[in-house]
Design an enzyme around this catalytic site. Structure first.
Site, PDB file in Angstrom:
ATOM      1  N   ARG A  40       0.840  -1.200   0.000  1.00  0.00           N
ATOM      2  CA  ARG A  40       0.000   0.000   0.000  1.00  0.00           C
ATOM      3  C   ARG A  40       0.877   1.254   0.000  1.00  0.00           C
ATOM      4  O   ARG A  40       0.592   2.231  -0.695  1.00  0.00           O
ATOM      5  CB  ARG A  40      -0.953  -0.006   1.214  1.00  0.00           C
ATOM      6  N   PHE A  80     -11.169  -5.768  -5.647  1.00  0.00           N
ATOM      7  CA  PHE A  80     -11.147  -6.552  -4.399  1.00  0.00           C
ATOM      8  C   PHE A  80     -10.647  -5.629  -3.278  1.00  0.00           C
ATOM      9  O   PHE A  80      -9.684  -5.940  -2.574  1.00  0.00           O
ATOM     10  CB  PHE A  80     -10.215  -7.771  -4.532  1.00  0.00           C
ATOM     11  N   ASP A 104     -15.804  -4.299  -4.608  1.00  0.00           N
ATOM     12  CA  ASP A 104     -15.771  -5.487  -3.754  1.00  0.00           C
ATOM     13  C   ASP A 104     -17.170  -6.089  -3.751  1.00  0.00           C
ATOM     14  O   ASP A 104     -18.152  -5.408  -4.072  1.00  0.00           O
ATOM     15  CB  ASP A 104     -15.346  -5.130  -2.318  1.00  0.00           C
ATOM     16  N   SER A 105     -17.256  -7.368  -3.381  1.00  0.00           N
ATOM     17  CA  SER A 105     -18.574  -8.005  -3.330  1.00  0.00           C
ATOM     18  C   SER A 105     -19.133  -8.039  -1.911  1.00  0.00           C
ATOM     19  O   SER A 105     -20.187  -8.611  -1.679  1.00  0.00           O
ATOM     20  CB  SER A 105     -18.491  -9.424  -3.901  1.00  0.00           C
ATOM     21  N   ASP A 143      -6.122  -7.449  -6.111  1.00  0.00           N
ATOM     22  CA  ASP A 143      -5.701  -8.181  -4.912  1.00  0.00           C
ATOM     23  C   ASP A 143      -6.794  -9.171  -4.519  1.00  0.00           C
ATOM     24  O   ASP A 143      -7.469  -9.012  -3.503  1.00  0.00           O
ATOM     25  CB  ASP A 143      -5.419  -7.190  -3.771  1.00  0.00           C
ATOM     26  N   CYS A 168      -2.314 -14.426  -3.308  1.00  0.00           N
ATOM     27  CA  CYS A 168      -2.020 -14.850  -1.929  1.00  0.00           C
ATOM     28  C   CYS A 168      -2.216 -16.349  -1.787  1.00  0.00           C
ATOM     29  O   CYS A 168      -2.423 -16.849  -0.690  1.00  0.00           O
ATOM     30  CB  CYS A 168      -2.859 -14.067  -0.919  1.00  0.00           C
TER      31      CYS A 168
END
Ligand code: SAH
Length: 404
Positions: free
Chosen positions: A209, A228, A258-259, A308, A348
């Site tokens: 970040r 995301f 985002d969801s 991400d 990730c």
């Protein structure tokens, strides 16, 4: 003391300092959940002290390779003290810090995150579960903190035969705040330790970040797309960089997708907390893949994109499908990135190596007929240490690509 006898030739990984003993390596022996066992080679030579886990495929996790070591309160206290003290060496510019990162800190199955004056624990192994109260006492002593919350509500507990559990382990009378605020690189960020993902926040992306904020400033982005976005860490980073470049609050805009509606609500709060009005950001509750396709069709383009995603490959078995999913979003992102624009892209998934991830992004570029400069390789922040003996700790990898 109970003993685990290994099959012939199965001591090799332990001799290299790797802390896991799989079911297939064991010739005989067993114990109760979390009980400390003596692990020995097929010839009866001492190898390690380990915590036994009857239901898991990883049947035991090593506490110590030293035969003289007693696995007791003083030993565990020493591990906690060391883990907490080591964070001072990492120069972390935040009061949100991972204090204990499981195997990497010699404590297999224990995660501890500090958010300002609150500790959040995740217990993922029978060994840690057995010693939980001792470990909590040490943590409180070595941090001087008195608020301790548990977020042991992950699927991984089921593999260990442990029930999921969450809630306060310690708090001063009447003080049970679960909505907390940390200061990361001088940005104020709200998070929720009860409802949030994992222990509440993705501390592992702190350094990335910061890098994103630096790029936003140096390259004076006008339009950022954060895919995301969760609670908007990269959105704030981008906006802060744009403000330093003088683009915010003029023409700059950050679009975050985002969801999770709850995550987006916090993301909007976080933008406002850092001085950005809703004229300069949009929170979109949508599927990223679908949104990227729509932007491509509409001819919408961005100066910078962050990808991400959640773990697409939780294990080796999912790698192929995950590779296709990573490739898909990276291809779309490269297509809607302006020439000269910057892509911060991550995986990730432990099962996707840095090398494989590089290949996936390269093949996404080939499909998109887009080339780019690989400006940087990124990894998790230092308080989520990778160690020489535990390659499984290398889960988070990222690339910064500048589109030609
Ligand atoms: N970059 C974030 C962390 C991202 S975690 C940070 O720095 O804090 C991954 C996020 O992806 C989660 O918030 C999850 O809600 C979201 N997500 C998962 N699948 C999604 C999808 N198909 N479309 C949009 N968001 C999704």
């Amino acid at each position: 003391m109970k003993t685990l006898r290994l099959r012939e030739g199965k001591e090799r990984s332990l001799l290299r300092g790797h802390p896991w003993i799989f079911e297939s390596a064991i010739a005989k022996g067993g114990a109760d959940a979390g009980e400390t066992v003596r692990v020995e080679s097929s010839a009866g030579v001492f190898l390690a002290w380990a915590a036994y886990s009857p239901t898991s495929k990883i049947k035991a996790r090593v506490w110590s390779f030293d035969e003289k070591q007693r696995i007791d309160e003083a030993f565990l206290d020493g591990l906690i003290q060391k883990a907490v003290a080591s964070r001072a060496m990492f120069h972390i510019d935040s009061n949100g810090v991972r204090l204990v990162h499981a195997e990497s800190d010699g404590l297999p199955g224990l995660i501890v995150d500090q958010y300002a004056d609150t500790l959040v624990l995740q217990v993922l192994s029978t060994g840690v579960e057995r010693f939980k109260s001792i470990l909590v006492k040490s943590l409180m002593q070595h941090t001087g903190l008195v608020r301790v919350y548990e977020r042991s509500d992950t699927q991984a507990r089921t593999l260990e035969g442990l029930a999921q559990t969450t809630g306060w382990l310690h708090h001063p009378e009447g003080e049970r705040a679960v909505q907390l605020q940390i200061t990361e690189h001088q940005w104020r960020l709200n998070l929720d330790i009860e409802q949030g993902h994992k222990t509440g926040f993705y501390l592992d992306q702190r350094e990335s970040r910061r890098r994103f904020a630096e790029y936003a400033q140096r390259m004076a982005f006008e339009s950022v797309l954060n895919c995301f976005c969760y609670t908007g860490g990269f959105s704030v980073a981008g906006a802060v960089g744009m403000r330093h470049a003088g683009v915010m609050p003029k023409s700059g805009h950050v679009l975050s997708i985002d969801s999770s509606a709850l995550a987006l609500k916090t993301a909007a709060e976080n933008m406002q907390l850092n001085g950005f009005s809703s004229d300069h950001f949009t929170m979109m509750d949508a599927d990223v893949n679908q949104s990227l396709r729509t932007f491509l069709q509409e001819g919408r383009r961005f100066d910078a994109i962050v990808l991400d995603p959640p773990k697409f490959a939780p294990s080796q078995a999912h790698v192929e499908r995950a590779a296709r999913a990573y490739k898909d979003i990276n291809r779309l992102a490269l297509q809607i990135l302006r020439p000269g624009g910057v892509l911060f892209t991550f995986s990730c998934s432990g099962g996707v190596s840095a090398d494989l991830f590089h290949k996936i992004v390269a093949s996404a570029g080939a499909d998109a007929h887009v080339d780019g400069f690989i400006a940087e390789r990124l990894q998790g922040a230092m308080d989520h240490p990778m160690t020489l003996n535990f390659p499984e700790g290398d889960y988070l990898k990222g690339l910064v690509v500048i589109r030609k």
